[in-house]
Design a protein around this motif. Structure first.
Motif, PDB file in Angstrom:
ATOM      1  N   HIS A 173      25.077  16.066  -7.240  1.00 55.50           N
ATOM      2  CA  HIS A 173      25.828  14.815  -7.325  1.00 55.50           C
ATOM      3  C   HIS A 173      27.340  15.089  -7.311  1.00 55.50           C
ATOM      4  CE1 HIS A 173      26.051  10.610  -9.412  1.00 55.50           C
ATOM      5  NE2 HIS A 173      27.101  10.821  -8.651  1.00 55.50           N
ATOM      6  N   LYS A 174      27.777  16.040  -8.120  1.00 50.40           N
ATOM      7  CA  LYS A 174      29.202  16.348  -8.207  1.00 50.40           C
ATOM      8  C   LYS A 174      29.729  16.898  -6.887  1.00 50.40           C
ATOM      9  CE  LYS A 174      32.579  19.001 -10.873  1.00 50.40           C
ATOM     10  NZ  LYS A 174      32.797  19.946 -12.011  1.00 50.40           N
ATOM     11  N   SER A 177      29.923  14.147  -4.275  1.00 48.07           N
ATOM     12  CA  SER A 177      31.022  13.216  -4.571  1.00 48.07           C
ATOM     13  C   SER A 177      32.359  13.823  -4.173  1.00 48.07           C
ATOM     14  CB  SER A 177      31.035  12.887  -6.069  1.00 48.07           C
ATOM     15  OG  SER A 177      29.875  12.197  -6.448  1.00 48.07           O
ATOM     16  N   THR A 178      32.477  15.141  -4.378  1.00 50.44           N
ATOM     17  CA  THR A 178      33.717  15.843  -4.044  1.00 50.44           C
ATOM     18  C   THR A 178      33.859  16.055  -2.540  1.00 50.44           C
ATOM     19  OG1 THR A 178      33.634  17.017  -6.163  1.00 50.44           O
ATOM     20  CG2 THR A 178      35.071  17.936  -4.454  1.00 50.44           C
ATOM     21  N   PRO A 180      31.967  14.459   0.330  1.00 52.12           N
ATOM     22  CA  PRO A 180      30.971  13.545   0.902  1.00 52.12           C
ATOM     23  C   PRO A 180      30.691  13.817   2.382  1.00 52.12           C
ATOM     24  CG  PRO A 180      33.062  12.432   0.642  1.00 52.12           C
ATOM     25  CD  PRO A 180      33.200  13.747  -0.056  1.00 52.12           C
ATOM     26  N   LYS A 190      24.417   6.979  -4.726  1.00 48.48           N
ATOM     27  CA  LYS A 190      24.681   7.185  -6.153  1.00 48.48           C
ATOM     28  C   LYS A 190      23.786   6.305  -7.027  1.00 48.48           C
ATOM     29  CE  LYS A 190      29.488   8.733  -5.819  1.00 48.48           C
ATOM     30  NZ  LYS A 190      30.900   8.488  -6.226  1.00 48.48           N
TER      31      LYS A 190
END
Length: 267
Positions: A173-174, A177-178, A180, A190
């Motif tokens: 996930h991290k 998000s960083t 994409p 998400k």
């Protein structure tokens, strides 16, 4: 012998409580069945079976109300309620793999997608087998203590696997998000990740409760007080099913195609 069988229960199970959850689980299970059919989400089959296990488990508690000496009914409801979360877990693990594939984020996953699902599902199957064996052994007074230990091992495996899974999901996930991907920018991925976190946390809490319950023994406060099974097992598992009713992973991936044109939901 009759006294030993009677001691299986610390008083008749509550019919209103068991009936309420049997009905609620039936409603959400029927809805999941329809959702899976509509969205062609075959990977949710294990999840749906888990829902019907819950229904059967609470029907078993209703049946036990006037059959306190029946070992068969006792084992029936014990195994169904004990094993249903492992079936929920199998679909939850597969959902993460499909989210990774949908977002084309394989390079961001801490464990390769092709290995990730296999690792967690195999661990889940192993936990299922261990708990099944332990639960069956608990049906005999001579092997009850051994069965309890085996069930505890199975539950511990489940807790460990979920801990690793949540960590793996958070790292992915991290990273996504960083950094994409194009696909992730065009999809509400998400929302489905948060659904995985909530359902995983609920099963984690329930498994910890079950470990404490079995550790406390047959005469421990957790096992002798029926209220706890509804607060720390029935309610969390119902929550798991309702979350996926509301945030059904099939809604994200049902129309998505693999490179070869195969619907992702069929993988």
């Amino acid at each position: 012998m009759a006294e030993e069988k009677f001691s299986l229960w610390h008083g008749p199970p509550s019919i209103p409580a068991a009936a309420t959850f049997a009905v609620l689980f039936a409603i959400t299970s029927f809805y999941h069945t329809w959702q899976a059919y509509r969205l062609r989400s075959k990977f949710m089959i294990a999840f749906i079976i888990g829902g019907y296990f819950e229904v059967g488990g609470y029907i078993g508690r209703i049946a036990a109300h006037s059959n306190l000496t029946s070992m068969g009914i006792y084992i029936w409801q014990t195994l169904l309620l004990l094993l249903s979360p492992t079936l929920f877990a199998a679909s939850i693990y597969m959902t993460l793999g499909r989210i990774i594939l949908h977002t084309r984020g394989e390079h961001l996953a801490p464990i390769a997608r092709t290995k990730l699902t296999k690792i967690f599902v195999i661990g889940d199957i192993f936990s299922f087998i261990v708990q099944s064996g332990g639960g069956a052994m608990m049906s005999k007074a001579s092997s009850q203590n051994t069965g309890k230990v085996i069930v505890l091992i199975g539950l511990a495996i489940q807790v460990i696997m979920f801990g690793i899974f949540i960590g793996t999901s958070a790292v992915f996930h991290k990273r996504l998000s960083t950094s994409p991907t194009t696909e992730s920018s065009n999809a509400p991925w998400k929302k489905y990740m948060y659904g995985l976190y909530v359902t995983s946390a609920l099963i984690f809490i329930r498994s910890v409760f079950r470990i404490l319950e079995f550790q406390g023994g047959h005469n421990g406060v957790l096992m002798t007080t029926e209220f706890f099974i509804y607060i720390f097992d029935a309610a969390p598992m119902l929550g798991v099913m309702l979350v996926f009713n509301l945030v059904h992973p099939g809604e994200l991936i049902s129309s998505y195609k693999n490179v070869d044109g195969t619907p992702l939901s069929h993988v």
